[in-house]
Structures are given as structure tokens and as C-alpha cells.
Enzyme design. Structure first.
Site, PDB file in Angstrom:
ATOM      1  N   SER A 200       1.883  43.850  81.044  1.00 28.77           N
ATOM      2  CA  SER A 200       2.587  43.982  82.114  1.00 28.77           C
ATOM      3  C   SER A 200       1.832  43.299  83.475  1.00 28.77           C
ATOM      4  O   SER A 200       1.218  42.017  83.555  1.00 28.77           O
ATOM      5  CB  SER A 200       2.905  45.308  82.489  1.00 28.77           C
ATOM      6  OG  SER A 200       3.796  45.492  83.704  1.00 28.77           O
ATOM      7  N   HIS A 201       1.160  44.079  84.458  1.00 30.58           N
ATOM      8  CA  HIS A 201       0.589  43.564  85.333  1.00 30.58           C
ATOM      9  C   HIS A 201      -0.837  43.569  85.353  1.00 30.58           C
ATOM     10  O   HIS A 201      -1.777  43.139  86.169  1.00 30.58           O
ATOM     11  CB  HIS A 201       0.411  44.906  86.728  1.00 30.58           C
ATOM     12  CG  HIS A 201       0.073  46.223  86.322  1.00 30.58           C
ATOM     13  ND1 HIS A 201       0.857  46.839  85.429  1.00 30.58           N
ATOM     14  CD2 HIS A 201      -1.172  46.686  86.336  1.00 30.58           C
ATOM     15  CE1 HIS A 201       0.336  48.052  85.213  1.00 30.58           C
ATOM     16  NE2 HIS A 201      -0.905  47.899  85.678  1.00 30.58           N
ATOM     17  N   ASP A 375       5.700  41.371  88.574  1.00 35.88           N
ATOM     18  CA  ASP A 375       4.357  41.314  88.003  1.00 35.88           C
ATOM     19  C   ASP A 375       4.642  40.621  86.503  1.00 35.88           C
ATOM     20  O   ASP A 375       5.480  39.702  86.287  1.00 35.88           O
ATOM     21  CB  ASP A 375       4.202  42.663  87.385  1.00 35.88           C
ATOM     22  CG  ASP A 375       5.049  43.431  86.660  1.00 35.88           C
ATOM     23  OD1 ASP A 375       6.164  42.999  86.519  1.00 35.88           O
ATOM     24  OD2 ASP A 375       4.710  44.401  85.793  1.00 35.88           O
ATOM     25  N   ASP A 377       5.419  40.883  83.426  1.00 35.13           N
ATOM     26  CA  ASP A 377       6.519  40.859  82.635  1.00 35.13           C
ATOM     27  C   ASP A 377       7.845  40.978  83.600  1.00 35.13           C
ATOM     28  O   ASP A 377       9.113  41.398  82.934  1.00 35.13           O
ATOM     29  CB  ASP A 377       6.414  42.084  81.570  1.00 35.13           C
ATOM     30  CG  ASP A 377       6.253  43.533  82.437  1.00 35.13           C
ATOM     31  OD1 ASP A 377       5.751  43.243  83.272  1.00 35.13           O
ATOM     32  OD2 ASP A 377       6.564  44.528  81.508  1.00 35.13           O
ATOM     33  N   ASP A 379       8.873  43.320  85.536  1.00 37.62           N
ATOM     34  CA  ASP A 379      10.042  44.753  85.551  1.00 37.62           C
ATOM     35  C   ASP A 379       9.452  45.192  87.161  1.00 37.62           C
ATOM     36  O   ASP A 379      10.154  46.131  87.443  1.00 37.62           O
ATOM     37  CB  ASP A 379       9.732  45.442  84.403  1.00 37.62           C
ATOM     38  CG  ASP A 379       7.966  45.929  84.136  1.00 37.62           C
ATOM     39  OD1 ASP A 379       7.217  45.388  84.890  1.00 37.62           O
ATOM     40  OD2 ASP A 379       7.720  46.793  83.424  1.00 37.62           O
ATOM     41  N   ARG A 380       8.425  44.655  87.575  1.00 46.17           N
ATOM     42  CA  ARG A 380       7.995  45.278  89.106  1.00 46.17           C
ATOM     43  C   ARG A 380       8.470  44.394  89.950  1.00 46.17           C
ATOM     44  O   ARG A 380       8.744  43.015  89.800  1.00 46.17           O
ATOM     45  CB  ARG A 380       6.459  45.500  89.110  1.00 46.17           C
ATOM     46  CG  ARG A 380       5.953  46.358  88.046  1.00 46.17           C
ATOM     47  CD  ARG A 380       4.362  46.641  88.586  1.00 46.17           C
ATOM     48  NE  ARG A 380       3.905  47.568  87.644  1.00 46.17           N
ATOM     49  CZ  ARG A 380       2.888  48.175  87.981  1.00 46.17           C
ATOM     50  NH1 ARG A 380       2.262  47.973  88.977  1.00 46.17           N
ATOM     51  NH2 ARG A 380       2.269  49.110  87.071  1.00 46.17           N
ATOM     52  N   LYS A 475      12.424  49.220  84.304  1.00 44.71           N
ATOM     53  CA  LYS A 475      12.637  48.773  85.698  1.00 44.71           C
ATOM     54  C   LYS A 475      12.917  47.468  85.685  1.00 44.71           C
ATOM     55  O   LYS A 475      12.743  46.590  84.535  1.00 44.71           O
ATOM     56  CB  LYS A 475      11.390  49.200  86.471  1.00 44.71           C
ATOM     57  CG  LYS A 475       9.989  48.790  85.803  1.00 44.71           C
ATOM     58  CD  LYS A 475       8.915  49.287  86.477  1.00 44.71           C
ATOM     59  CE  LYS A 475       7.457  49.080  85.864  1.00 44.71           C
ATOM     60  NZ  LYS A 475       7.016  49.654  84.992  1.00 44.71           N
TER      61      LYS A 475
HETATM   62  C1  VG1 Z   1       1.528  52.551  85.730  1.00 49.07           C
HETATM   63  C2  VG1 Z   1       2.387  52.918  86.925  1.00 49.07           C
HETATM   64  C3  VG1 Z   1       3.743  53.545  86.229  1.00 49.07           C
HETATM   65  C4  VG1 Z   1       4.421  52.275  85.474  1.00 49.07           C
HETATM   66  C5  VG1 Z   1       3.328  51.855  84.692  1.00 49.07           C
HETATM   67  C6  VG1 Z   1       4.066  50.857  83.670  1.00 49.07           C
HETATM   68  O1  VG1 Z   1       0.923  53.249  85.122  1.00 49.07           O
HETATM   69  O2  VG1 Z   1       1.529  53.865  87.946  1.00 49.07           O
HETATM   70  O3  VG1 Z   1       4.615  54.052  87.486  1.00 49.07           O
HETATM   71  O4  VG1 Z   1       5.324  53.054  85.113  1.00 49.07           O
HETATM   72  O5  VG1 Z   1       2.251  51.293  85.032  1.00 49.07           O
HETATM   73  O6  VG1 Z   1       4.098  49.835  84.595  1.00 49.07           O
HETATM   74  P1  VG1 Z   1      -0.522  54.062  85.155  1.00 49.07           P
HETATM   75  O7  VG1 Z   1      -0.375  55.072  84.040  1.00 49.07           O
HETATM   76  O8  VG1 Z   1      -1.406  52.932  85.120  1.00 49.07           O
HETATM   77  O9  VG1 Z   1      -0.561  54.719  86.286  1.00 49.07           O
HETATM   78  V1  VG1 Z   1       4.157  48.327  83.996  1.00 49.07           V
HETATM   79  O10 VG1 Z   1       4.801  47.099  85.005  1.00 49.07           O
HETATM   80  O11 VG1 Z   1       2.777  48.192  83.536  1.00 49.07           O
HETATM   81  O12 VG1 Z   1       5.155  48.180  82.467  1.00 49.07           O
HETATM   82 CO    CO Z   2       5.316  45.457  84.188  1.00 51.00          CO
END
Ligand code: VG1
Ligand code: CO
Length: 658
Positions: A200-201, A375, A377, A379-380, A475
Site C-alpha cells: 500500500s502506502h 497511494d 495501491d 485505495d487511498r 476503499k
Molecule cells: C493504516 C490506517 C488504516 C488503513 C490501513 C490500510 O493502518 O490507519 O486506517 O485501513 O492503514 O490502508 P494502521 O494500522 O497502520 O494505522 V492501506 O492504504 O495500507 O491498505
Molecule cells: Co493502500
């Protein structure tokens, strides 16, 4: 005439008959057209052939026919066997908030990925895996291509019938969800689940992160019941299955490759990464009205994919479908290492977009009206107006408040709305005023899925730049941008040829005037020593046992904050399946609706990340225009002192402020 083919090679066979009559062919194993004719237990059966029959054959195929066969027109088919590989548990394979994320160096150790994939197959159970159709793709980060080949071979060996791969292994997380829910294979099949390859990010590259998560047949992340089982399996694993003799599949070319193994036929279907998703978006939004907005000389637009997979969709949707200029796309070529950046769409990491939108250091002097980023992938989303930042918690509330009027998909009303616990209560106020069902779930998209499947929720969001709806079970970054463009198009439908443009800032300020404003900020302390992070948590939990004491301490720090009325660790009971999730964040709730929330991130791959969420509600519309850091300063002060952040972690400032 008898011909025998013992070795694998791409031979083509065409059945020729002088009399144009049907004949019989002796074979094993064999496919005929799309029909599988593999009889491992009955070698050398006879099948009937017509002169036009196409034969696909496999490596150790023995063919004997009483007719001449010419080597033409048939696709070769590799025959594979199943190799059982001895393995043993590897520590630390517990999926976090969204899958398993580790450094590439960790993922590439012998058996690491294999163990996790086999543990997932075992968690799903062999009967469900056999004959199933599986999507495998991701954000294209470093190691994805190798991982895809490994998963294809393991899927084949575990009896999966078809693996669907986005071209070049690229599919955004929302597109995977859409493909699982919507795509129909050439033979009429639907996908049963998906491996999404993304962290992801988190940054990518040989020294950065890789990640994998499993999504279910509804297109949403596996629920905790499954991820717990996967983890348990990783702690006891003894062997995994992988196909032997199956060649690497060319995932750069669209098309279906057929193979054959002990369980029968196995296909790999490489398809266009964007078409299913684009089709879905066109069924949700009114593209014509967005086209008009984008074409208007009063409006201007830009989109930053931060070199993530969103680039593959941005060009198709914003440029080709909606008519935006190519120059409005920033960093829209997906890269394995995201160009060395941190593909996290926030004010710290999306620097180029932030400057282009007239914010941050070195702001552009003539920013566009609308800007957004995604981000890795996709989704953000981060949404910006001209010199204006939209807090994600406000964004979901504003989308919910305008959805029915502005977005055709919602025209018959919203079923309900939901947010994650740390997300501000802006959505709660909208839900109340529109009389909508409302849910507060733990952090992570997996908790929204049950609500959506049960028809209880249409729009949901998280403070962490995640917004979406029940069109899929993830998302959706591009969906959120299209939702905002739809709202802008709707509000401006009568003034695109001259009148004053209703801007992003106008929409947000109008929202605050109607519903009040939730001042909101998040402090992230990234890569903190894991022990220190645990100490912060233990300290904050201990304090909760005596609120009276806490209030005395707080009053000693700042007299200008309200009283704390309760403090707890958030626990969630899923209203659909009754499952309970504990320890989902430490909350301090104040008399005036303000909140302090502390939690540890579940998506990091190194050390610990402490997240501190701070919120304060202001109903008085004459006071909703303050700078949020200034408005929240007293609460921030209390949070830092109460948690002893500096003492425990040695950090005097957070890594990222949102
Ligand atoms: C973070 C965010 C959470 C989100 C998750 C996955 O998790 O706070 O709201 O759902 O990333 O997003 P954490 O446990 O690091 O707070 V993504 O875009 O990484 O799939
Ligand atoms: Co993501």
C-alpha cells in the site's frame, strides 16, 4: 499411422481426414477445444474427433491415431506435476491491519512467501481451493512479478482451476475487488478470491516493503477469523505444494494459457487491468456531467499517482474518458520503487502535488481548482482545493451529505454510513441529520465488509485517506475523486459558462456552517522502538483506571480543556456475525465531544508506529474558520504530556502531521 510425443514442446496437431469423416484418437492426457479430456486414471482412452477438432496436448502426451496428423493449429499445453516441498514455520507472519507487510529482504528468504500462501490455501480449506478461480495481482512494486509466478505455480499445485492476472501483474486494490465481484471469465466463471500484492502506502524497492493479503469472494479483505487461521497455519506448516514443470507465464501479454496437471486443466488468464474497473465507474457516476466540469474554462484539475498503480487508471479515466489534459497527471507511470518516494497521499509525502495546489513550501502561484493523490495501491485519496486541504474525515461526511443528489448510484438513498473509530465524528452529524443508520468500526477496511454485505451501509471512510462505498469491498481512491468531481459538477451545473465557480473550499465551508466543524489532526511517530511504543500504551491504559486522577493531572497541564468523562480501549462487536475485536485503540473522551485516541499501527514493517488522533467539535459557525493546529493546540499539549511521549520514545516531534 501412429505418432508418439514424449517430450514437452510446442507441437501443433491438426486432424486431417481425407474422407471428411469422424475418427477416433487414442490419447492421455489431452484437451479437445475447451473441453478437458484428461483421464489420469484411465490412460489411453479413445475420443471421437471431427476434422475440425483442435487438439491441445501436454508434455508426456502419447498420441496414437489411425490417421495422419499435421503439426499445425493447436496450442501446446505443458503438463505439470505437483512437488511437495518440506518446510517449517517462519516467525512473524501475522497479518496486520491489511495483510502481511515486510521488507523485500524478508519476503525473499527461502520458503517465506510460499509458507504464507500455502497457509492461506490451508485456511480456506482444500475443497474450496480445488477448482476455484483466483485473482493474483497488485500495485506492481518490486518483487511482484516473481511473487506472481510463485503464486501461479502454487495455485496450480493446490488444484486451483484458473488464475486471473491483470496485464503486467497490475491491478489496484479497488480494481481487484471490482474484478472479483464483476468479471466473468471466458468460460462463464467468476473469481472466488484474490491475492493482492501490495504494501500500500509503504515505500517499495529492493530495500523497502513488499506485502500480500487475501480477499474473499465478496471482493473484501479476509475477516479476522481467516487471517487468524492463516497465522496459526504459518506456525505449524510442514510442507507446501508447487507445480513442477509449469513454465513462467508471460504476464505482459493479454490472453489465456492452458496447462494440465494431476487435477486437470489449469489456466492463466491475463487481462486488461483497467476495463472492468472503468466499466464499473461509468455505471456509478454521470461521466457526462463530469466531462462538462472538466471542459469548463473555470475549472482546472490535477492528479498525482505518486508512481503507484493509480497511474494505470488515471490516464484511462481522467484523460481518455473525461477529457482532462495529459499534463494534469503527475507521476502517473507506475514504478517498482515509486520513483524512490513514499507513495502515501498526505501533506508530507505528496510534496509535488501539495506545491502545485498552492500549499506547503514553494507553492505554485496559479494552482488548479482541484487536486488529488493516491497511494501505491490506489485505495487511498487525498483531496485538495486551490490552497485548501480537505481532511479525510470531512471528505467522507461531505460525500455522504451530497451523494443522493450528486451521484446516480445513490439516487434512491443511502442504506447507512460507517466510519472507523479514530475517524472524526463529522460523519456522525450527517448521519443524524439525514436519519441514516450509523456504525463505528475498528481501523481497517475489513470491518466494513459485513455491514455492506448485509445492506446496512452505502458510504464509509477512515481518517487515513480512505473513502469508499458498497460498489466494492475496498476503499477506492479514484472513486473518491470521481465522487468529489460529481459534487463539484452538481453544485456548478448552472454556472459553468460564466457564473462563479463553487470551489472545493466553498463546499467544505458550507458543510461546516451547516453541520459544525470537527477540528482534527493526526500525529504519527514512525519507526519508534517497539519496546518504547509498548510502554506508551501500557502507561495510557494504566491511567484509565482512575479518571479523577487523570482529570486533576490534565487540569494542572491546561485549564482550557474540558473534563474527561470516560476512557477505555475500543472494542467492537460486529452486528452481523457477532464477532468481537478487542484492543482497537485507547480512547479518552471529553465532556464537549473532544477525543484523544492512541493506537499502534498494524501496517508497518519495522519498529513501531504510534498514532495519536486529536479531535474537537465546534458547532458555532462563527468559530469554524480557525487554523486546525492552532485550534487543537491545548488538546495536543495534553495528549503529549499525558502520554509522556517524549520521555518514552525520545521523540520531541512526530514524523508526519496530518
Ligand atoms: C493504516 C490506517 C488504516 C488503513 C490501513 C490500510 O493502518 O490507519 O486506517 O485501513 O492503514 O490502508 P494502521 O494500522 O497502520 O494505522 V492501506 O492504504 O495500507 O491498505
Ligand atoms: Co493502500
Amino acid at each position: 499411422m501412429l505418432r508418439t510425443y514424449d517430450q514437452f514442446e510446442a507441437i501443433n496437431l491438426v486432424f486431417q481426414s481425407r474422407q471428411n469423416e469422424n475418427h477416433r484418437l487414442k490419447c492421455s492426457p489431452l484437451t479437445c477445444g475447451s473441453q478437458l479430456l484428461n483421464f489420469p486414471r484411465h490412460p489411453f482412452p479413445y475420443i471421437s474427433l471431427t476434422p475440425s477438432t483442435t487438439i491441445t496436448h501436454s508434455p508426456s502426451l502419447h498420441l496414437s491415431a489411425n490417421l495422419p496428423l499435421s503439426e499445425k493449429n493447436c496450442k501446446a499445453m505443458a503438463n505439470f506435476t505437483v512437488n511437495r516441498v518440506q518446510s517449517s514455520p517462519i516467525e512473524g507472519q501475522k497479518p496486520g491491519t491489511s495483510g502481511l507487510r515486510k521488507k523485500v529482504k524478508v519476503f525473499t528468504q527461502p520458503h517465506y512467501l510460499h509458507n504464507f500462501v500455502q497457509s492461506t490455501f490451508n485456511a480456506l480449506s482444500a475443497e474450496k481451493v480445488k477448482g476455484s478461480t483466483l485473482v493474483v495481482s497488485g500495485d506492481g512494486r518490486y518483487y511482484s512479478k516473481d511473487a506472481i509466478q510463485i503464486i501461479i505455480k502454487m495455485a496450480a499445485a493446490n488444484g486451483v482451476r484458473s488464475v486471473w492476472v491483470g496485464q503486467n501483474g497490475l491491478l489496484s486494490t479497488p480494481a481487484v475487488s471490482a474484478v472479483v465481484r464483476e468479471r466473468v471469465g471466458a468460460d462463464g466463471s467468476k473469481a472466488n478470491g484474490a491475492f493482492i500484492l501490495t504494501a500500500s502506502h509503504n515505500p517499495g524497492g529492493p530495500n523497502e516493503d513488499f506485502g500480500i493479503k487475501y480477499n474473499m469472494g465478496n471482493g473484501g479483505p479476509a475477516p479476522e477469523g481467516i487471517t487468524d487461521k492463516i497465522f496459526e497455519n504459518t506456525t505449524t506448516i510442514k510442507e507446501y505444494f508447487i507445480a513442477e514443470g509449469l513454465p513462467d507465464v508471460d504476464i505482459s501479454a493479454i490472453g489465456i494459457s492452458n496447462f494440465s496437471g494431476p487435477d486437470g486443466q489449469f489456466d492463466v488468464d491475463v487481462f486488461d487491468s483497467a476495463s472492468d474497473y472503468v466499466k464499473l465507474m461509468k455505471s456509478i457516476f454521470d461521466f457526462q456531467s463530469i466531462q462538462k466540469l472538466i471542459a469548463s474554462p473555470q475549472f482546472s484539475f490535477c492528479y498525482d499517482a505518486l508512481h503507484g498503480v493509480a497511474g494505470a487508471y488515471a490516464k484511462r479515466i481522467f484523460v481518455e474518458e473525461l477529457g482532462a489534459k495529459e499534463s494534469s497527471l503527475l507521476n502517473c507511470v507506475p514504478k517498482e520503487d515509486f520513483g524512490g518516494g513514499h507513495p502515501d497521499p498526505n501533506l508530507t509525502y505528496a510534496k509535488e502535488l501539495v506545491a502545485r495546489m498552492g500549499l506547503g513550501n514553494n507553492p505554485d502561484s496559479n494552482p488548479p481548482e482541484f487536486g488529488a493523490a493516491a497511494d501505491g495501491d490506489a485505495d487511498r485519496n487525498m483531496v485538495l482545493g486551490k490552497r485548501f486541504f480537505v481532511t479525510p474525515s470531512d471528505s467522507v461526511a461531505i460525500i455522504a451529505a451530497n451523494a443522493v443528489q450528486a451521484i446516480p448510484y445513490f439516487s434512491s438513498g443511502l442504506k447507512g454510513v460507517a466510519r472507523s473509530m479514530p475517524t472524526s465524528a463529522a460523519l456522525d452529524v450527517v448521519a443524524k441529520s439525514l436519519n441514516l443508520k450509523f456504525f463505528e468500526v475498528p481501523t481497517g477496511w475489513k470491518f466494513f465488509g459485513n455491514l455492506m454485505d448485509a445492506g446496512l451501509c452505502s458510504v464509509c471512510g477512515e481518517e487515513s485517506f480512505g473513502t469508499g462505498s458498497d460498489h466494492i469491498r475496498e476503499k477506492d481512491g479514484i472513486w473518491a475523486v470521481l465522487a468529489w468531481l460529481s459534487i463539484l459538477a452538481h453544485k456548478n451545473k448552472d454556472n459553468l459558462n460564466g457564473g462563479n465557480l463553487v470551489t472545493v473550499e466553498d463546499i467544505v465551508k458550507q458543510h461546516w456552517a451547516t453541520f459544525g466543524r470537527h477540528y482534527y489532526t493526526r500525529y504519527d511517530y514512525e519507526n519508534v522502538d517497539a519496546g518504547a511504543a509498548k510502554d506508551v500504551v501500557a502507561h495510557l491504559v494504566k491511567l484509565q483506571s482512575n479518571i479523577l486522577d487523570v482529570n486533576n493531572t490534565v487540569k494542572g497541564m491546561r485549564s482550557d480543556v474540558a473534563n474527561i468523562v470516560s476512557a477505555d480501549e475500543f472494542e467492537y462487536k460486529d452486528p452481523v456475525d457477532g464477532s468481537i475485536s478487542k484492543n482497537q485503540g485507547i480512547r479518552y473522551l471529553f465532556e464537549d465531544g473532544s477525543r484523544l485516541v492512541f493506537r499502534l499501527s498494524g501496517t508497518g514493517s519495522e519498529g513501531a508506529t504510534i498514532r495519536l488522533y486529536i479531535e474537537q467539535y465546534e458547532k458555532d459557525s462563527s468559530k469554524t474558520g480557525r487554523d486546525s493546529q492552532e485550534a487543537l493546540a491545548p488538546l495536543v499539549d495534553v495528549a503529549l504530556k499525558l502520554s509522556k511521549m517524549l520521555e518514552f520514545t525520545g521523540r520531541s516531534a512526530p514524523t508526519v502531521i496530518t
